[in-house]
Design an enzyme around this catalytic site. Sequence first.
Site, short mmCIF file in Angstrom:
data_model
loop_
_atom_site.label_atom_id
_atom_site.label_comp_id
_atom_site.label_asym_id
_atom_site.label_seq_id
_atom_site.Cartn_x
_atom_site.Cartn_y
_atom_site.Cartn_z
N GLY A 10 0.93 -1.15 -0.14
CA GLY A 10 -0.01 0.05 -0.11
C GLY A 10 1.00 1.32 0.17
O GLY A 10 1.99 1.27 0.46
N GLN A 44 3.25 10.08 0.96
CA GLN A 44 4.39 9.13 0.91
C GLN A 44 5.19 9.53 -0.37
O GLN A 44 6.38 9.30 -0.60
CB GLN A 44 4.09 7.78 0.83
CG GLN A 44 3.63 7.39 2.11
CD GLN A 44 3.62 5.88 2.47
OE1 GLN A 44 2.74 5.22 1.92
NE2 GLN A 44 4.42 5.08 2.95
N CYS A 63 6.44 0.20 7.07
CA CYS A 63 5.89 1.30 6.26
C CYS A 63 7.16 1.73 5.31
O CYS A 63 8.10 1.55 5.77
CB CYS A 63 5.41 2.27 7.24
SG CYS A 63 5.02 3.90 6.30
N LEU A 64 6.74 2.02 4.03
CA LEU A 64 7.99 2.37 3.18
C LEU A 64 8.63 3.56 3.59
O LEU A 64 9.76 3.75 3.16
CB LEU A 64 7.37 2.60 1.64
CG LEU A 64 6.76 1.12 0.99
CD1 LEU A 64 6.12 1.32 -0.24
CD2 LEU A 64 8.05 0.12 0.83
N HIS A 71 -4.01 1.34 7.69
CA HIS A 71 -2.59 2.16 7.86
C HIS A 71 -2.53 3.17 6.67
O HIS A 71 -1.82 4.23 7.08
CB HIS A 71 -1.53 0.80 7.38
CG HIS A 71 -0.29 1.33 7.32
ND1 HIS A 71 0.85 0.85 8.09
CD2 HIS A 71 0.56 2.08 6.42
CE1 HIS A 71 2.03 1.35 7.74
NE2 HIS A 71 1.90 2.11 6.86
N GLU A 72 -2.81 2.99 5.58
CA GLU A 72 -2.90 3.97 4.57
C GLU A 72 -3.70 5.26 4.82
O GLU A 72 -3.40 6.29 4.62
CB GLU A 72 -3.09 3.66 3.08
CG GLU A 72 -2.42 2.34 2.62
CD GLU A 72 -0.84 2.56 2.66
OE1 GLU A 72 -0.30 3.79 2.89
OE2 GLU A 72 -0.18 1.52 3.11
N HIS A 107 -1.99 7.55 6.99
CA HIS A 107 -0.89 8.53 6.21
C HIS A 107 -1.76 9.97 6.07
O HIS A 107 -1.08 10.92 6.15
CB HIS A 107 -0.48 7.81 5.28
CG HIS A 107 0.68 6.90 5.53
ND1 HIS A 107 1.74 7.33 6.15
CD2 HIS A 107 0.99 5.79 5.10
CE1 HIS A 107 2.71 6.29 6.15
NE2 HIS A 107 1.92 5.27 5.74
NI NI Z 1 2.89 3.36 5.47
#
Ligand code: NI
Length: 184
Positions: free
Chosen positions: A45, A50, A98-99, A140-141, A144
């Site tokens: 995701g 991000q 998380c990226l 999670h997304e 953000h």
């Molecule tokens: Ni993340």
Amino acid sequence: MILPIYTYGLPVLRKEAEEVPENFPELPQLVQDMFDTLDKSEGVGLAAPQIGKSLRLIVVNLDPLGDDVPEYKGFRHAYVNPQILEYGPEQDSYEEGCLSLPGITESVKRPTSVLLAWEDTDGTEHEEWIKGFHARVIQHECDHLDGKVFTDRLSPLRKQFVKKKLTTLAKGRVSCNYKVKTPR
Ligand code: NI
């Protein structure tokens, strides 16, 4: 186009993202770039903040889990202006990463289902209960989009444990195998 992923410490990750406007001309390209970036980094995701865009837009790719969950095979979707309307009664814990926070994984407790409202890229509106791992990725997304990261949801003890790693990331010392934009 593959874009650099913004890492922890950059202000855009802490901002409340703006709604995607109706008939937003940049949307198709932005969605394509987000999927390209997600694929390159092998994530499941990605939220627009991000990649440095403070917009309420997320992309999800559950295909890598298709061997374990057949319904995830080939599942790729962009959610425009997603909004969690309701949470299901049950919760579970699962290891998240998380990226934007390379090198950190921690178990996070979340509801196992959410009632989600969103628009497709063509503007079609949806409202649907989403369950399981898919619901976790969505939560999670969506975090953000509200300027939150998963470590915000840890217990005080675990927060203390990851504090040093977060400080290191915020100093721009990041090690990962995809392109990133770091705080300094
Ligand atoms: Ni993340």
